[in-house]
Design an enzyme around this catalytic site. Structure first.
Site, short mmCIF file in Angstrom:
data_model
loop_
_atom_site.label_atom_id
_atom_site.label_comp_id
_atom_site.label_asym_id
_atom_site.label_seq_id
_atom_site.Cartn_x
_atom_site.Cartn_y
_atom_site.Cartn_z
N LYS A 1 10.90 -1.09 8.06
CA LYS A 1 11.87 -0.05 8.35
C LYS A 1 12.66 -0.40 9.61
CE LYS A 1 8.95 3.80 6.70
NZ LYS A 1 9.85 4.42 5.70
N ARG B 1 3.34 6.07 -3.37
CA ARG B 1 3.08 6.28 -4.79
C ARG B 1 2.01 5.33 -5.31
NH1 ARG B 1 9.20 5.29 -6.18
NH2 ARG B 1 9.23 6.16 -4.07
#
Length: 472
Positions: A253, A327
């Site tokens: 990020k 996920r």
């Protein structure tokens, strides 16, 4: 036994509730414009408000001296006027501001326009402070609860929300996987639950490959936490994403995007807060809580873009972005949860930025194919003032979560409908979607509100508790 607390915070309510204690508390009159004109309001209060130019704008506060010949505090303080605005239910917890603006002492809220329980909950939520790393402040105002309020129910709700906020607000150097497990263990012990942990390489031995994959590069080992409590006929399973910090992995990020990544375990925090409320109320359920816990770090053994891994369910997953890690750990946990029948299976996760783009930080989306469950949750969201909004599990996007050389991709290309495609990915790991709901929460207040400072936040758990408790 008081509700579970991480640090034994003092109650925002006065002790010794009952008619005998109400006389020692000062009134706060929570008013709309109509209430201020009501002839039943003490003429002294109406006159004082007029002379001071008090309006009932939401959040406005005016201290009132003792009326001539009336009872009041030794310093001459007789109470306060508080504005609710013209539409008090638009700011249902406006009374939270009182916990930060009233002088220290004992107070009681008097209102014709706001339910007593709602006013008290707003005050208690507004009293929250995260002061672990700063000097403690001095005395604070305390709220008297009238006899008609269920104090135990109110305190367990406040305790559940406080737990969520405390966990999310704690930085990762003090709440990595080890510390989150310790908090989970402490919660279980408090209520006599059974807690187990599958740690590190044992995840591979017991077939949780995706949880291991995401967390293996971190200094503290990945793990799956499980709590079991109760023996009721209704089986409730809660699954929460426990990413204690998310660098993004090798798809790292930008620095600005990492600033709030201590909150990426917000799903785990929320299911722990909900579990606290269920256990503290002694609901007649069989409760199971699953929290996969990892830190998504960068090291020589970090998982890579392009890797393909087989999940617990047997489906293969191609890694098209290592920053779509939540996920993956939920996939193994949901597959494990689905190996036993649940009447209600709830997963909560700080999963996608797409959900924030669609609905903002204060309105989490939920996804379910169960129409009755969707209706119940939408109703509870409104009645508890716990905002949620249903988004569709649109079948037309199912093709987007598949890929050419594996069963699934963890990061569909194109960048559209990201919250929906993430939910569709998770759905593939739930054996029976009847009674399953996925909540994509933000877990954070970006701006201060009357009942909440900037920082970690519980979202959806009051509405979820409502549907669970009502169905018993």
């Amino acid at each position: 036994m008081p509700p579970f607390s991480l640090d034994h915070r003092p109650s925002p309510f006065t002790p010794g509730e009952g008619p005998t204690s109400s006389g020692s508390s000062l009134p706060v009159y929570a008013l709309t414009p109509g209430d201020l004109l009501n002839e039943t309001l003490d003429p002294f209060l109406r006159n004082w408000a007029r002379q001071a130019g008090f309006t009932t704008e939401s959040g406005a506060l005016l201290l009132v001296p003792s009326s001539p010949g009336g009872a009041g505090a030794a310093d001459g303080l007789g109470g306060a006027l508080f504005g609710l605005g013209t539409q008090p239910l638009d700011a249902p917890f406006a009374t939270g501001k009182l916990a930060r603006s009233l002088p220290p002492g004992r107070w009681r809220i008097v209102s014709e326009s706001l339910p007593a329980e709602q006013a008290a909950l707003g005050f208690a939520l507004g009293a929250y402070r995260f002061d672990r790393y700063k000097p403690k402040t001095g005395e604070r105002p305390l709220l008297h609860l009238d006899d008609g309020i269920d104090r135990a129910a109110l305190e367990r709700t406040v305790a559940g929300i406080t737990l969520v906020r405390d966990l999310i607000n704690t930085p990762t150097n003090d709440l990595g996987p080890d510390a989150l497990e310790a908090a989970f263990q402490a919660l279980g012990r408090h209520y006599g639950a059974t807690v187990t942990t599958i740690l590190g390489e044992d995840l591979l031995k017991q077939n949780f490959p995706l949880i291991h994959t995401v967390g293996r590069a971190a200094e503290q080992a990945p793990r799956l936490l499980e709590m079991r409590w109760g023996s009721g006929a209704k089986r409730i399973t809660l699954v929460g994403k426990g990413v204690c910090f998310d660098t993004g992995g090798l798809d790292i990020k930008p620095a600005a995007s990492m600033l709030l990544m201590k909150k990426d375990m917000g799903g785990a925090a929320n299911v722990m807060g909900l579990a606290l409320m269920i256990m503290d109320a002694g609901l007649d359920v069989s409760l199971r809580v699953l929290v996969p816990v990892v830190e998504n770090s960068i090291a020589g053994n970090a998982f890579r873009p392009g890797d393909i891994y087989r999940s617990r369910k047997g489906l293969t997953v191609q890694i098209d972005n290592t920053d779509a890690e939540g996920r993956l750990i939920l996939a193994d946990a949901l597959a494990y949860a689905s190996e036993s029948k649940s009447d209600l299976l709830i997963d909560m996760a700080t999963l996608t930025g797409a959900a924030r783009v669609a609905l903002g930080p204060d309105l989490p989306p939920f996804f379910t194919d169960d129409e009755a469950l969707a209706a119940d949750l939408s109703r509870a969201s409104v009645s508890t003032h716990d905002p949620l909004w249903r988004l569709p599990l649109f079948k037309g996007y199912e093709k987007d979560v598949t890929t050419r050389i594996a069963d699934l991709t963890n990061a569909p290309s194109g960048g559209m409908a990201g919250a929906i495609t993430a939910a569709l990915f998770l759905k593939r790991f739930v054996a029976d979607t009847s009674g399953w709901v996925h909540l994509d929460v933000y877990g954070w207040n970006p701006t201060e509100r009357p009942h909440a400072p900037v920082g970690g936040e519980a979202q959806g758990i009051r509405a979820l508790y409502d549907i669970i408790a009502r169905d018993l």
